[in-house]
Design an enzyme around this catalytic site. Structure first.
Site, PDB file in Angstrom:
ATOM      1  N   TRP A   1       0.826  -1.244  -0.022  1.00  0.00           N
ATOM      2  CA  TRP A   1       0.056  -0.041  -0.009  1.00  0.00           C
ATOM      3  C   TRP A   1       0.887   1.212  -0.170  1.00  0.00           C
ATOM      4  O   TRP A   1       1.979   1.146   0.848  1.00  0.00           O
ATOM      5  CB  TRP A   1      -1.054  -0.114   1.285  1.00  0.00           C
ATOM      6  CG  TRP A   1      -1.900   0.968   1.192  1.00  0.00           C
ATOM      7  CD1 TRP A   1      -2.799   1.609   0.355  1.00  0.00           C
ATOM      8  CD2 TRP A   1      -2.140   1.863   2.527  1.00  0.00           C
ATOM      9  NE1 TRP A   1      -3.292   2.615   0.637  1.00  0.00           N
ATOM     10  CE2 TRP A   1      -3.047   2.862   1.974  1.00  0.00           C
ATOM     11  CE3 TRP A   1      -1.783   1.907   3.845  1.00  0.00           C
ATOM     12  CZ2 TRP A   1      -3.782   3.773   2.868  1.00  0.00           C
ATOM     13  CZ3 TRP A   1      -2.228   2.925   4.522  1.00  0.00           C
ATOM     14  CH2 TRP A   1      -3.327   3.819   4.183  1.00  0.00           C
TER      15      TRP A   1
ATOM     16  N   ASP B   1      -1.518  -5.938   8.474  1.00  0.00           N
ATOM     17  CA  ASP B   1      -2.491  -4.789   8.038  1.00  0.00           C
ATOM     18  C   ASP B   1      -3.857  -5.564   7.657  1.00  0.00           C
ATOM     19  O   ASP B   1      -3.758  -6.428   6.599  1.00  0.00           O
ATOM     20  CB  ASP B   1      -1.904  -4.133   6.745  1.00  0.00           C
ATOM     21  CG  ASP B   1      -2.711  -2.967   6.441  1.00  0.00           C
ATOM     22  OD1 ASP B   1      -4.008  -3.087   6.454  1.00  0.00           O
ATOM     23  OD2 ASP B   1      -2.034  -1.906   5.995  1.00  0.00           O
TER      24      ASP B   1
ATOM     25  N   LYS C   1     -13.643  -0.172   5.049  1.00  0.00           N
ATOM     26  CA  LYS C   1     -14.206  -0.692   4.163  1.00  0.00           C
ATOM     27  C   LYS C   1     -15.378  -1.770   4.350  1.00  0.00           C
ATOM     28  O   LYS C   1     -16.433  -1.809   3.953  1.00  0.00           O
ATOM     29  CB  LYS C   1     -13.320  -1.797   3.228  1.00  0.00           C
ATOM     30  CG  LYS C   1     -11.753  -0.943   2.819  1.00  0.00           C
ATOM     31  CD  LYS C   1     -12.112  -0.027   1.754  1.00  0.00           C
ATOM     32  CE  LYS C   1     -11.251   0.990   1.875  1.00  0.00           C
ATOM     33  NZ  LYS C   1      -9.727   1.007   2.180  1.00  0.00           N
TER      34      LYS C   1
HETATM   35  C1  LIG Z   1      -3.768  -1.974   2.736  1.00  0.00           C
HETATM   36  C2  LIG Z   1      -4.362  -0.907   3.620  1.00  0.00           C
HETATM   37  N1  LIG Z   1      -4.254  -0.679   4.590  1.00  0.00           N
HETATM   38  C3  LIG Z   1      -4.617   0.452   5.419  1.00  0.00           C
HETATM   39  C4  LIG Z   1      -5.497   1.187   4.974  1.00  0.00           C
HETATM   40  C5  LIG Z   1      -6.125   2.594   5.776  1.00  0.00           C
HETATM   41  O1  LIG Z   1      -7.432   2.503   5.886  1.00  0.00           O
HETATM   42  P1  LIG Z   1      -8.244   3.698   6.569  1.00  0.00           P
HETATM   43  O2  LIG Z   1      -9.037   4.048   5.398  1.00  0.00           O
HETATM   44  O3  LIG Z   1      -9.117   2.873   7.568  1.00  0.00           O
HETATM   45  O4  LIG Z   1      -7.071   4.518   7.333  1.00  0.00           O
HETATM   46  C6  LIG Z   1      -5.946   1.064   3.662  1.00  0.00           C
HETATM   47  C7  LIG Z   1      -6.756   1.910   2.728  1.00  0.00           C
HETATM   48  O5  LIG Z   1      -7.245   2.048   1.678  1.00  0.00           O
HETATM   49  C8  LIG Z   1      -5.260   0.113   2.805  1.00  0.00           C
HETATM   50  O6  LIG Z   1      -5.776  -0.256   1.626  1.00  0.00           O
END
Ligand SMILES: Cc1ncc(COP(=O)(O)O)c(C=O)c1O
Length: 396
Positions: free
Chosen positions: A130, A211, A246
């Site tokens: 990410w 994650d 999500k």
């Molecule tokens: C792999 C990954 N980790 C963490 C997050 C972070 O999520 P949040 O929007 O809850 O901060 C995302 C969001 O797209 C993600 O794709």
């Protein structure tokens, strides 16, 4: 003083959102955005969330501070959701979960926790990972290095290369894994491979940092927690950064949690105080609204079952779109093999296009993706999928 600062270019995804919004073409498609969309192209509020929000509205009596732990019912419910109600991890009290502002907040708190525990720790993440992982860890002064993961030639997992690289890791190393629905490549280890990875973590002594941003989007809520539970069973220590953005569609409410699994209950209690110390000096007190909603859902059998139905519907829609996309690509006579799209999971996959092909998709067809050709599968619907296939055929 501020005069010394110069502008920082916007994130490429934000640039795509802006360019897409300004494009007058009625057929335009935005494949870059990272949120789930329904058949109408909307990101609706879940019915379970609506009902819980109403309950929250009528039962909440104060807006006074919550205290550092936040909504304790949320923390406990997330603990059980992630690690399993009946698990030794939960019953042995080895884990502490604390709410954070989204999964991003959880990653940042986890990064600071690592830095505090072992300032010279090294962090390793999949290549690719990410896009925000690197910046989050470097904000905590932890440089992040890659380990092999994605086979770009075959759009598959480089399992042997990954294992060979992780074989070199040991105490003092932190290895970041995506528990399911890898963002950006959509490729995850299977259960047998997770067994081998978690065995290696236990043998070599590196710390897994998981994650968990898409729980329920790959195979199911229980199923997608399996990798985390394996690590928790085998390894003395583990960190998890989870997100409800999500799976509860609570994106803007910023709901997430950091979980620290420790050697025993006493150490877990100590570590929780360090988490509170870190959040206190960062944002002082956590917000109540989003975590209050999840607390109500997960403590009501009826709302939990409604929520699970809604997660299943989102997952089935994404997996259905993956199949349809491959069928339409084949039916359009495109010779290149895109069947990997149906083997991958979650919202994201790479199309495997060149930057030039991505540019042509944008300029000739108003189809917007980032340069890496990562697409959000949930952006497709009955009204745009054929136009996308036409554009794809036009550029390859
Ligand atoms: C792999 C990954 N980790 C963490 C997050 C972070 O999520 P949040 O929007 O809850 O901060 C995302 C969001 O797209 C993600 O794709």
């Amino acid at each position: 003083m501020l005069d010394r600062l110069t502008a920082i270019p916007p994130d490429p995804i934000l640039g795509i959102i802006t360019a897409h919004a300004a494009d007058p073409n009625p057929n335009k498609i935005d494949l870059g955005i990272g949120v789930y969309r329904d058949e109408k192209g909307n990101t609706p509020i879940l019915e379970s969330v609506r009902q819980a929000e109403q309950i929250l509205d009528t039962t909440q009596t104060t807006k006074s501070y919550l205290g550092p732990r936040g909504v304790v019912g949320f923390n406990n419910a997330m603990n059980e959701l992630i690690f399993g109600k009946q698990s030794d991890t939960v019953s042995g009290n080895r884990v502490r979960t604390v709410q954070t502002p989204g999964g991003t907040g959880a990653l940042r708190v986890a990064a600071e926790l690592i830095k505090k525990a072992q300032p010279e720790a090294r962090v390793w993440a999949s290549d690719p990972t990410w896009a925000n992982h690197g910046p989050i860890f470097s904000a905590a002064e932890l440089p992040m290095e890659p380990y092999p993961y994605f086979d770009r030639e075959n759009s598959a997992l480089l399992f042997d290369d990954m294992m060979a690289a992780l074989q070199q890791r040991g105490p003092g190393d932190v290895v970041v894994f995506h528990a399911c629905c890898h963002n950006p490549c959509g490729v995850s280890p299977d259960l047998e491979q997770w067994e081998a990875i978690s065995d290696l973590a236990a043998e070599n002594g590196f710390m897994p940092m998981i994650d968990l941003a898409y729980l329920g989007f790959e195979r199911g809520v229980e199923e997608d927690a399996q990798a985390v539970r394996m690590f928790a069973r085998k390894c003395p220590e583990l960190l998890v950064a989870s997100s409800c953005s999500k799976n509860f569609a609570l994106y803007r409410e910023r709901v997430g949690a950091v979980s620290a699994v420790c050697t025993d209950s006493e150490k877990a209690a100590d570590v929780e105080t360090v988490i509170h110390h870190l959040t206190r000096r960062n944002y002082s007190m956590p917000p109540a609204h989003g975590t209050g909603i999840v607390d109500i859902i997960l403590h009501s059998e009826e709302l939990t079952s409604l929520w699970l139905t809604e997660v299943t519907a989102m997952r089935n829609r994404i997996n259905g779109l993956r199949k349809t996309l491959v069928e339409r690509i084949e039916a359009a006579g495109i010779e290149r093999d895109f069947s990997f799209l149906k083997r991958q999971t979650g919202m994201f996959s790479f199309l495997g296009l060149s930057v030039e092909q991505v540019r042509r998709l944008r300029e000739e067809y108003s189809i917007y993706t980032v340069d890496s050709s990562r697409i959000n599968i949930a952006s497709f619907n009955g009204g745009n999928i054929d136009y996308f296939v036409e554009g794809l055929k036009g550029v390859i």
